[in-house]
Design a protein around this motif. Sequence first.
Motif, PDB file in Angstrom:
ATOM      1  N   ALA A   1       0.839  -1.201   0.000  1.00  0.00           N
ATOM      2  CA  ALA A   1       0.000   0.000   0.000  1.00  0.00           C
ATOM      3  C   ALA A   1       0.873   1.249   0.000  1.00  0.00           C
ATOM      4  CB  ALA A   1      -0.937  -0.006   1.201  1.00  0.00           C
ATOM      5  N   SER A   2       1.937   1.232   0.776  1.00  0.00           N
ATOM      6  CA  SER A   2       2.858   2.363   0.830  1.00  0.00           C
ATOM      7  C   SER A   2       3.542   2.546  -0.523  1.00  0.00           C
ATOM      8  CB  SER A   2       3.898   2.141   1.922  1.00  0.00           C
ATOM      9  OG  SER A   2       4.834   3.183   1.928  1.00  0.00           O
ATOM     10  N   SER A   3       3.943   1.459  -1.133  1.00  0.00           N
ATOM     11  CA  SER A   3       4.597   1.517  -2.437  1.00  0.00           C
ATOM     12  C   SER A   3       3.675   2.134  -3.487  1.00  0.00           C
ATOM     13  CB  SER A   3       5.022   0.118  -2.868  1.00  0.00           C
ATOM     14  OG  SER A   3       5.614   0.147  -4.135  1.00  0.00           O
ATOM     15  N   VAL A   4       2.413   1.764  -3.467  1.00  0.00           N
ATOM     16  CA  VAL A   4       1.438   2.322  -4.405  1.00  0.00           C
ATOM     17  C   VAL A   4       1.268   3.815  -4.150  1.00  0.00           C
ATOM     18  CG1 VAL A   4      -0.994   2.327  -5.073  1.00  0.00           C
ATOM     19  CG2 VAL A   4       0.230   0.165  -4.831  1.00  0.00           C
ATOM     20  N   ARG A   5       1.160   4.196  -2.881  1.00  0.00           N
ATOM     21  CA  ARG A   5       0.991   5.611  -2.532  1.00  0.00           C
ATOM     22  C   ARG A   5       2.186   6.439  -2.983  1.00  0.00           C
ATOM     23  NH1 ARG A   5       0.978   8.626   3.165  1.00  0.00           N
ATOM     24  NH2 ARG A   5       0.097  10.572   2.458  1.00  0.00           N
ATOM     25  N   ILE A   6       3.386   5.955  -2.731  1.00  0.00           N
ATOM     26  CA  ILE A   6       4.598   6.670  -3.133  1.00  0.00           C
ATOM     27  C   ILE A   6       4.657   6.770  -4.655  1.00  0.00           C
ATOM     28  CG2 ILE A   6       7.127   6.579  -3.167  1.00  0.00           C
ATOM     29  CD1 ILE A   6       5.984   7.421  -0.459  1.00  0.00           C
ATOM     30  N   GLY A   7       4.322   5.689  -5.346  1.00  0.00           N
ATOM     31  CA  GLY A   7       4.305   5.710  -6.806  1.00  0.00           C
ATOM     32  C   GLY A   7       3.326   6.735  -7.346  1.00  0.00           C
ATOM     33  N   ASN A   8       2.152   6.809  -6.749  1.00  0.00           N
ATOM     34  CA  ASN A   8       1.147   7.791  -7.174  1.00  0.00           C
ATOM     35  C   ASN A   8       1.610   9.217  -6.899  1.00  0.00           C
ATOM     36  OD1 ASN A   8      -0.572   5.814  -8.114  1.00  0.00           O
ATOM     37  ND2 ASN A   8      -1.764   5.733  -6.216  1.00  0.00           N
ATOM     38  N   LEU A   9       2.255   9.435  -5.768  1.00  0.00           N
ATOM     39  CA  LEU A   9       2.774  10.764  -5.455  1.00  0.00           C
ATOM     40  C   LEU A   9       3.881  11.154  -6.423  1.00  0.00           C
ATOM     41  CD1 LEU A   9       2.830  10.579  -1.565  1.00  0.00           C
ATOM     42  CD2 LEU A   9       1.423  12.104  -2.959  1.00  0.00           C
ATOM     43  N   PHE A  10       4.733  10.207  -6.773  1.00  0.00           N
ATOM     44  CA  PHE A  10       5.800  10.500  -7.720  1.00  0.00           C
ATOM     45  C   PHE A  10       5.204  10.827  -9.085  1.00  0.00           C
ATOM     46  CE2 PHE A  10      10.323  10.441  -8.240  1.00  0.00           C
ATOM     47  CZ  PHE A  10      10.513  10.269  -9.594  1.00  0.00           C
ATOM     48  N   ALA A  11       4.192  10.071  -9.487  1.00  0.00           N
ATOM     49  CA  ALA A  11       3.546  10.299 -10.783  1.00  0.00           C
ATOM     50  C   ALA A  11       2.851  11.657 -10.847  1.00  0.00           C
ATOM     51  CB  ALA A  11       2.555   9.183 -11.078  1.00  0.00           C
ATOM     52  N   SER A  12       2.424  12.171  -9.702  1.00  0.00           N
ATOM     53  CA  SER A  12       1.749  13.474  -9.660  1.00  0.00           C
ATOM     54  C   SER A  12       2.722  14.629  -9.917  1.00  0.00           C
ATOM     55  CB  SER A  12       1.059  13.684  -8.312  1.00  0.00           C
ATOM     56  OG  SER A  12       2.000  14.028  -7.309  1.00  0.00           O
TER      57      SER A  12
ATOM     58  N   GLU B   1       3.765  17.389  -2.234  1.00  0.00           N
ATOM     59  CA  GLU B   1       2.937  16.240  -1.852  1.00  0.00           C
ATOM     60  C   GLU B   1       3.807  15.028  -1.539  1.00  0.00           C
ATOM     61  OE1 GLU B   1      -0.561  15.284  -4.138  1.00  0.00           O
ATOM     62  OE2 GLU B   1      -0.701  17.368  -4.800  1.00  0.00           O
ATOM     63  N   TYR B   2       4.838  14.800  -2.349  1.00  0.00           N
ATOM     64  CA  TYR B   2       5.746  13.681  -2.116  1.00  0.00           C
ATOM     65  C   TYR B   2       6.390  13.812  -0.737  1.00  0.00           C
ATOM     66  CZ  TYR B   2       9.254  10.127  -3.131  1.00  0.00           C
ATOM     67  OH  TYR B   2      10.037   8.999  -3.092  1.00  0.00           O
ATOM     68  N   LEU B   3       6.797  15.035  -0.395  1.00  0.00           N
ATOM     69  CA  LEU B   3       7.448  15.241   0.900  1.00  0.00           C
ATOM     70  C   LEU B   3       6.517  14.990   2.083  1.00  0.00           C
ATOM     71  CD1 LEU B   3       9.792  18.313   0.404  1.00  0.00           C
ATOM     72  CD2 LEU B   3      10.407  15.922   0.675  1.00  0.00           C
ATOM     73  N   SER B   4       5.213  14.966   1.834  1.00  0.00           N
ATOM     74  CA  SER B   4       4.283  14.674   2.928  1.00  0.00           C
ATOM     75  C   SER B   4       4.491  13.260   3.470  1.00  0.00           C
ATOM     76  CB  SER B   4       2.831  14.855   2.464  1.00  0.00           C
ATOM     77  OG  SER B   4       2.450  13.814   1.567  1.00  0.00           O
ATOM     78  N   CYS B   5       5.176  12.416   2.722  1.00  0.00           N
ATOM     79  CA  CYS B   5       5.460  11.043   3.159  1.00  0.00           C
ATOM     80  C   CYS B   5       6.887  10.872   3.663  1.00  0.00           C
ATOM     81  CB  CYS B   5       5.233  10.076   2.001  1.00  0.00           C
ATOM     82  SG  CYS B   5       3.531   9.909   1.535  1.00  0.00           S
ATOM     83  N   VAL B   6       7.630  11.964   3.751  1.00  0.00           N
ATOM     84  CA  VAL B   6       9.031  11.896   4.141  1.00  0.00           C
ATOM     85  C   VAL B   6       9.193  12.462   5.550  1.00  0.00           C
ATOM     86  CG1 VAL B   6      11.364  12.707   3.570  1.00  0.00           C
ATOM     87  CG2 VAL B   6       9.763  12.123   1.735  1.00  0.00           C
ATOM     88  N   ALA B   7       9.897  11.732   6.382  1.00  0.00           N
ATOM     89  CA  ALA B   7      10.109  12.163   7.764  1.00  0.00           C
ATOM     90  C   ALA B   7      10.832  13.504   7.813  1.00  0.00           C
ATOM     91  CB  ALA B   7      10.926  11.118   8.514  1.00  0.00           C
ATOM     92  N   HIS B   8      10.511  14.306   8.816  1.00  0.00           N
ATOM     93  CA  HIS B   8      11.132  15.630   8.951  1.00  0.00           C
ATOM     94  C   HIS B   8      12.636  15.535   9.225  1.00  0.00           C
ATOM     95  CE1 HIS B   8       7.511  17.990   8.591  1.00  0.00           C
ATOM     96  NE2 HIS B   8       6.915  17.058   9.304  1.00  0.00           N
ATOM     97  N   ASP B   9      13.075  14.418   9.810  1.00  0.00           N
ATOM     98  CA  ASP B   9      14.506  14.244  10.072  1.00  0.00           C
ATOM     99  C   ASP B   9      15.157  13.330   9.026  1.00  0.00           C
ATOM    100  OD1 ASP B   9      13.259  11.893  10.875  1.00  0.00           O
ATOM    101  OD2 ASP B   9      14.340  11.748  12.777  1.00  0.00           O
ATOM    102  N   TYR B  10      14.577  13.285   7.834  1.00  0.00           N
ATOM    103  CA  TYR B  10      15.060  12.458   6.732  1.00  0.00           C
ATOM    104  C   TYR B  10      16.529  12.715   6.426  1.00  0.00           C
ATOM    105  CZ  TYR B  10      15.713  10.929   1.895  1.00  0.00           C
ATOM    106  OH  TYR B  10      16.181  10.346   0.752  1.00  0.00           O
ATOM    107  N   VAL B  11      17.258  11.644   6.208  1.00  0.00           N
ATOM    108  CA  VAL B  11      18.627  11.725   5.711  1.00  0.00           C
ATOM    109  C   VAL B  11      18.746  10.692   4.597  1.00  0.00           C
ATOM    110  CG1 VAL B  11      21.078  11.438   6.230  1.00  0.00           C
ATOM    111  CG2 VAL B  11      19.563  12.439   7.940  1.00  0.00           C
ATOM    112  N   GLY B  12      19.011  11.171   3.391  1.00  0.00           N
ATOM    113  CA  GLY B  12      19.216  10.278   2.251  1.00  0.00           C
ATOM    114  C   GLY B  12      20.703  10.022   2.063  1.00  0.00           C
ATOM    115  N   VAL B  13      21.020   8.887   1.447  1.00  0.00           N
ATOM    116  CA  VAL B  13      22.413   8.534   1.204  1.00  0.00           C
ATOM    117  C   VAL B  13      22.575   8.146  -0.258  1.00  0.00           C
ATOM    118  CG1 VAL B  13      24.310   6.954   1.785  1.00  0.00           C
ATOM    119  CG2 VAL B  13      22.686   7.663   3.553  1.00  0.00           C
TER     120      VAL B  13
END
Length: 64
Positions: free
Chosen positions: A8-19, A24-36
């Motif tokens: 379900a999360s994968s579908v939601r993220i895919g839909n947000l990316f497609a939008s 909106e995409y960042l609404s699913c990203v933690a405020h303390d996000y750290v990408g590598v």
Amino acid sequence: MRANAATASSVRIGNLFASRSADEYLSCVAHDYVGVHHGTGLTYDRVALLKRLQAVFKSEDLAA
């Protein structure tokens, strides 16, 4: 495959990316996000992710 929280999360993220809406995409990203970036070891925060998403979403040839 049966649906579960991960699918379900994968579908939601895919839909947000497609939008193509970085905000909106960042609404699913933690405020303390750290990408590598594993190739270089570079780390980046939520603000840098937003900038990267905005650049990607401007692309006319973005494939889903």
